[in-house]
Design a protein around this motif. Structure first.
Motif, PDB file in Angstrom:
ATOM      1  N   GLN A   1      37.726 -16.462  17.776  1.00 41.42           N
ATOM      2  CA  GLN A   1      37.912 -17.897  17.990  1.00 41.42           C
ATOM      3  C   GLN A   1      39.202 -18.410  17.343  1.00 41.42           C
TER       4      GLN A   1
ATOM      5  N   GLN B   1      28.327 -24.954  11.850  1.00 38.57           N
ATOM      6  CA  GLN B   1      29.434 -24.447  12.654  1.00 38.57           C
ATOM      7  C   GLN B   1      30.615 -24.053  11.768  1.00 38.57           C
TER       8      GLN B   1
ATOM      9  N   ARG C   1      32.547 -20.756  13.175  1.00 40.87           N
ATOM     10  CA  ARG C   1      32.572 -20.894  14.633  1.00 40.87           C
ATOM     11  C   ARG C   1      33.348 -22.131  15.056  1.00 40.87           C
TER      12      ARG C   1
END
Length: 278
Positions: free
Chosen positions: A225, A111, A116
């Motif tokens: 994000q 991740q 992310r």
């Protein structure tokens, strides 16, 4: 007719031993291409992308190359790198990497590596797991700088058509000098236009000892994000340690997603920093 001393249990034990030996020596199934693409995405895609951006900036001093690679999809880059990854790692090493990424530590590492999730420091337990993996044959190869360079070359070759299309589009825009014929590149915003924490650069000790000062401007790309996923020094202090400190500080900032018409988008911005001993 069975031998007088024949014991059926002996035959059953022999059959069981044969079957067990066959199962024990059977090699694990090779890692499938989608799983290999995931490994390439985690360990090489972003490193290869950043390497290409810096290479184009160093050789051409133009932002079109960096802008081009900034929009590439991480998953697609991973797929393009599968052939090169299979040249780097054996089937057994790919299996090691696959099994590591299936663990909770591996999933959190993925991740962060694929931008992310914010790059929070690893917990003590994760640090132990990462150290153990880095000492495996797969871990040593996946963390190797030389392997990252070769994967960057492989990505450049795989995306040669895309890079050439970006080059031609940039040349056409410059030649036309007419926004009506072609959309202009996305603007590079000031860091103050974004909602980010202030960068906190650490003055390198070697620069302090050498009484080195200077200003650095870092361009950075923020994904939807709100995570900084690529950085590039566009104005150097001519002191490598100061440049590296500025870039590391930008990579550590925390930002809110940038909204355009209510939708989070990727955005490019610049931040300047001054290193002064006063």
């Amino acid at each position: 007719m069975p031998h007088p001393n024949f014991d059926p249990r002996t035959l059953l034990l022999a059959i069981a031993a044969t079957l067990f030996a066959g199962c024990a020596t059977q090699p694990p199934a090779p890692v499938a291409d989608p799983d290999a693409a995931a490994i390439a995405s985690v360990f090489f895609a972003e490193r290869a992308r950043t390497g290409l951006a810096r290479g184009y900036w160093r050789t051409e001093r133009a932002s079109w190359g960096a802008n081009c690679v900034s929009g590439w999809d991480v998953g697609e880059m991973g797929q393009a790198l599968v052939p090169a990854l299979r040249r780097e790692l054996s089937d057994g090493e790919l299996r090691q990497a696959h099994d590591f990424l299936a663990t909770p530590t591996g999933q959190r590492y993925a991740q962060r590596a694929m931008y992310r999730a914010p790059r929070a420091p690893a917990t003590p337990e994760e640090a132990v797991d990462l150290r153990k993996f880095s000492e495996t044959a797969a871990g040593r190869k996946l963390m190797d700088t030389g392997a990252a360079l070769r994967m960057g070359e492989a990505l450049s070759a795989a995306y040669a058509d895309k890079l050439e299309a970006c080059r031609q589009q940039h040349a056409s825009f410059v030649a036309s000098n007419s926004p009506s014929r072609m959309s202009p590149p996305a603007p590079v915003r000031k860091a103050t236009d974004l909602s980010c924490t202030a960068p906190q650069p650490t003055y390198p000790r070697e620069a302090i000892r050498g009484e080195q000062t200077g200003s650095v401007t870092v361009r950075f790309w923020l994904n939807p994000q709100g995570i900084v996923y690529m950085t590039l020094v566009v104005k150097s202090s001519n002191v490598p340690s100061l440049d590296a400190a500025a870039e590391k500080a930008i990579q550590s900032v925390q930002c809110q997603p940038f909204l355009a018409n209510g939708h989070a988008i990727t955005v490019t911005a610049e931040q300047s920093m001054r290193f002064d001993l006063r």
